[in-house]
Motif scaffolding. Sequence first.
Motif, short mmCIF file in Angstrom:
data_model
loop_
_atom_site.label_atom_id
_atom_site.label_comp_id
_atom_site.label_asym_id
_atom_site.label_seq_id
_atom_site.Cartn_x
_atom_site.Cartn_y
_atom_site.Cartn_z
N ASP A 131 0.91 -1.19 -0.04
CA ASP A 131 -0.01 0.07 -0.11
C ASP A 131 0.83 1.34 -0.02
OD1 ASP A 131 -2.03 -1.52 0.01
OD2 ASP A 131 -2.34 -1.27 2.26
N VAL A 134 2.22 1.79 -3.52
CA VAL A 134 1.17 2.31 -4.49
C VAL A 134 0.94 3.71 -4.17
CG1 VAL A 134 -1.26 2.10 -4.81
CG2 VAL A 134 0.01 -0.08 -4.81
N ARG A 135 0.76 4.22 -3.02
CA ARG A 135 0.56 5.46 -2.54
C ARG A 135 1.64 6.29 -3.09
NH1 ARG A 135 -1.37 3.51 2.44
NH2 ARG A 135 0.75 3.75 3.57
N ALA A 138 1.48 6.65 -6.92
CA ALA A 138 0.13 7.53 -7.02
C ALA A 138 0.59 9.15 -6.88
CB ALA A 138 -1.15 7.25 -6.24
N TYR A 175 -3.96 -3.31 -8.31
CA TYR A 175 -4.72 -2.05 -7.97
C TYR A 175 -5.26 -1.11 -9.02
CZ TYR A 175 -2.20 -2.45 -3.46
OH TYR A 175 -1.69 -3.00 -2.49
N GLU A 177 -7.93 0.12 -9.51
CA GLU A 177 -8.75 1.44 -8.99
C GLU A 177 -7.71 2.58 -9.11
OE1 GLU A 177 -7.49 -0.60 -5.17
OE2 GLU A 177 -7.95 -1.18 -7.34
N TYR A 178 -6.35 2.17 -9.01
CA TYR A 178 -5.37 3.30 -9.08
C TYR A 178 -4.85 3.56 -10.57
CZ TYR A 178 -5.01 3.85 -4.10
OH TYR A 178 -5.14 4.44 -2.63
N LEU A 198 -2.56 7.23 -13.83
CA LEU A 198 -3.66 7.43 -12.65
C LEU A 198 -5.16 7.55 -13.02
CD1 LEU A 198 -3.14 7.43 -9.41
CD2 LEU A 198 -3.61 9.81 -9.54
N ARG A 202 -6.78 11.71 -6.71
CA ARG A 202 -6.92 11.51 -5.17
C ARG A 202 -6.76 12.67 -4.57
NH1 ARG A 202 -8.20 6.04 -4.41
NH2 ARG A 202 -8.23 4.85 -6.21
#
Length: 392
Positions: A131, A134-135, A138, A175, A177-178, A198, A202
């Motif tokens: 996670d 991924v953050r 993003a 992921y 959704e990302y 992306l 977000r």
Amino acid sequence: MAPKPPPLLAAKFPHRLHSLRTFINARVKWVPDPFLDDAVSKEKNLKQILSFKNQLIHSPSKSLPLSSLSLLKPHLDLPTTTALKFFQKYPSFFTLFQPCPSLPLHVKLTPQALTLHKEESAIHGLPAQRDDAVRRMAKLLMLTNAGKLPFYVINRFKFDLGLPYNYVTSLLADYPEYFQVCEVKDSVANKEVLALELVSWRKELAVSEMERRSCGGDLLNLKKGMCLRFSMNFPRGFDLEKRVMNWVEQWQDLPYISPYEDAFHFAPSGDLAEKWAVAVLHELLWLLVSKKTERDNLFCLGDYLGFGDRFKRALRHHPGIFYVSNKIRTQTVVLREAYRKDFLVERHPLMGMRHRYIHLMNKSNDRRKPVGVVAFGSQRKTKVNLCIDNDK
């Protein structure tokens, strides 16, 4: 993806938007920082060794012919030495062997290196680490105006971002959704190239490290357009001219523009534009697990994003924020505030693993000695030195 939001400064600071007070005509000298140079030097050949390690791990037999690995040498920025000498330099990491007299020399990892790789893979597999990666990916995409970057740009930061070897299939594909894969027109190559996009903006991630600190982590207290000051540290022996220091103090008092806002409408040579460029560089380096990267990586990203020479000016004008090291055959940009002497203030788990890799690289293995062995892989027999365990 929706474009980046415009800056909120237009309504709050209309009198400052056209400020053209520019950097004074003074030379800011470069002074070496022995601690940060040491932080960079520690990782000499680490990136290259881990690249070879990944090639070996992902081969079916967990080994590869020396000749095939030699082909990778030009792409890994290795020093001008033979691949054989390079692998012999790290006997605690690599083993040279000959599967049979009719086959050429092969390379495989030592048991110690395999053990570290398994521990590193376990870290990559932790849900919290996935996670986190991924953050950070993003947020990297959100630093761009269109929310997308070509893979050739992302791959320049792959090591510094701490991404796994096959990060697209082993991480990002989980992921949807990302992220999604798309094509973009590359102005340099004048052709369509694959890129990562992306899926949607977000808002919860559009907060820089500087902004997070200013509100104490409580985003409800976050106020845009505050006059946030960058942390500055200078090595011993560094002395800014008084007029330069006065300019820096005035520049620090300008409003902070979030790197997640689009501020390209500012005059490129103005101080607000420079503070925004510094904010982008600061946030980018903060996203990296090592808080440093090669200067050419930053320039490549800056060119793609349309920053022109703004990144170059930011590095040249603000040596108290960024340090440029000339060690290990390249130039590396280090975020000063992330280090205390030669140690990271906040160490990512993957950096802990890298320090263990470095320890293994530098380990003097008294149980090994060079032995002359005949290699039968070429038409004429060649004598090479292999390293074998004494007790085998």
